[in-house]
Enzyme design. Structure first.
Site, PDB file in Angstrom:
ATOM      1  N   ASP A   8      71.172   0.393  18.903  1.00  0.00           N
ATOM      2  CA  ASP A   8      70.510   1.666  18.654  1.00  0.00           C
ATOM      3  C   ASP A   8      69.042   1.373  18.345  1.00  0.00           C
ATOM      4  O   ASP A   8      68.687   0.240  17.981  1.00  0.00           O
ATOM      5  CB  ASP A   8      71.202   2.360  17.478  1.00  0.00           C
ATOM      6  CG  ASP A   8      70.456   3.592  17.009  1.00  0.00           C
ATOM      7  OD1 ASP A   8      70.174   4.461  17.842  1.00  0.00           O
ATOM      8  OD2 ASP A   8      70.145   3.656  15.800  1.00  0.00           O
ATOM      9  N   ASN A 209      75.805   9.330  15.862  1.00  0.00           N
ATOM     10  CA  ASN A 209      75.963   9.214  17.310  1.00  0.00           C
ATOM     11  C   ASN A 209      76.241   7.773  17.745  1.00  0.00           C
ATOM     12  O   ASN A 209      76.421   7.494  18.934  1.00  0.00           O
ATOM     13  CB  ASN A 209      74.748   9.775  18.059  1.00  0.00           C
ATOM     14  CG  ASN A 209      73.458   9.046  17.740  1.00  0.00           C
ATOM     15  OD1 ASN A 209      73.297   8.458  16.674  1.00  0.00           O
ATOM     16  ND2 ASN A 209      72.524   9.097  18.655  1.00  0.00           N
TER      17      ASN A 209
END
Length: 256
Positions: A8, A209
């Site tokens: 990420d 997420n």
């Protein structure tokens, strides 16, 4: 043996424009040990291009998994129907909402004066989007951000999880992706393409997420600055990003 590490971006690799030197060193160490690297982010290819090139990373899974690119070129992608996007633009015009639409190479918006976009730009940083001039010429769109409250989102998300993957990251902002998409799905597309099993993958994240991605790989690693819900799903919890969390995890669990 780990063959690929996926990262990420916001809150994991960097915070705004700050990326720890220890993280750069750790990524180089992974590459020297034959580990492929990939970004895996809710941002667009357009937004992470400079970071990807700066770090020498070839692969980027963007738009919460809806787009997979190699050195900026689309390899896999899942887009919204053009009529769906036109409907959102009509609704946003009617309601006065701001939209950000992610294409493969550009970000688009319906209006430049939205105060929530300005707030998001101040809080987490956004590149300037291009004003979408005509609803008749809708480009391929892989992700939408709607600046609206939860009580207003139904006008854009009718059908819910059957049609869309939803991620509300602020009380006033929600990501919308094509149904069935998330970071884990995008990552699996890449792994199938490269012939790598999920057990041979380390994935780093800090947000909700990242939930599916962290759960789907052999080495799911939550940052120390992640929330408890993500930490509970991770195989390992490293130190916060600002405390050299990437380097700690690489040295402790991946390349000893």
């Amino acid at each position: 043996m780990i063959k690929l590490a996926a990262f990420d971006v916001d809150g994991t690799l960097r915070e705004r424009d700050y990326l720890p030197d220890s993280t750069r060193t750790a990524l180089q160490k992974l590459k020297e040990n034959g580990v492929a690297l990939a970004l895996c982010t809710g941002r667009s290819e357009f937004e992470v291009k400079s970071l990807r090139e700066e770090l020498g990373i070839d692969w980027a899974i963007t738009c919460n998994g809806s787009h997979v690119g190699y050195r900026g070129e689309t390899v896999f992608g899942s887009t919204f129907p053009a009529e769906t996007v036109r409907g959102w633009l009509r609704e946003a015009e009617r309601s006065g909402h701001g939209l950000i639409l992610y294409g493969a190479e550009l970000m688009y918006t319906n209006r430049r004066d939205n105060p929530y976009f300005a707030q998001a730009q101040q809080e987490i940083g956004f590149m300037e989007p291009v004003l979408l001039q005509s609803m008749d010429e809708v480009p391929d769109i892989y992700q939408a951000i709607v600046f609206c409250g939860e009580h207003e989102e139904a006008a854009y998300t009718a059908g819910g999880k059957d049609l869309y993957y939803l991620h509300r990251w602020r009380p006033w902002a929600i990501d919308i992706n094509p149904g069935g998409m998330n970071k884990a799905v995008g990552l699996q597309r890449l792994l199938d393409h490269l012939g790598i099993s999920s057990e041979e993958v380390a994935a780093f994240g800090d947000g909700l997420n990242d939930y599916e991605m962290i759960e789907s790989v052999g080495y799911g690693i939550a940052m120390g600055n992640a929330g408890d819900e993500l930490k509970e799903k991770a195989r390992f919890v490293t130190k916060p990003m600002m405390e050299d969390g990437i380097a700690y995890a690489v040295n402790e669990w991946i390349v000893k």
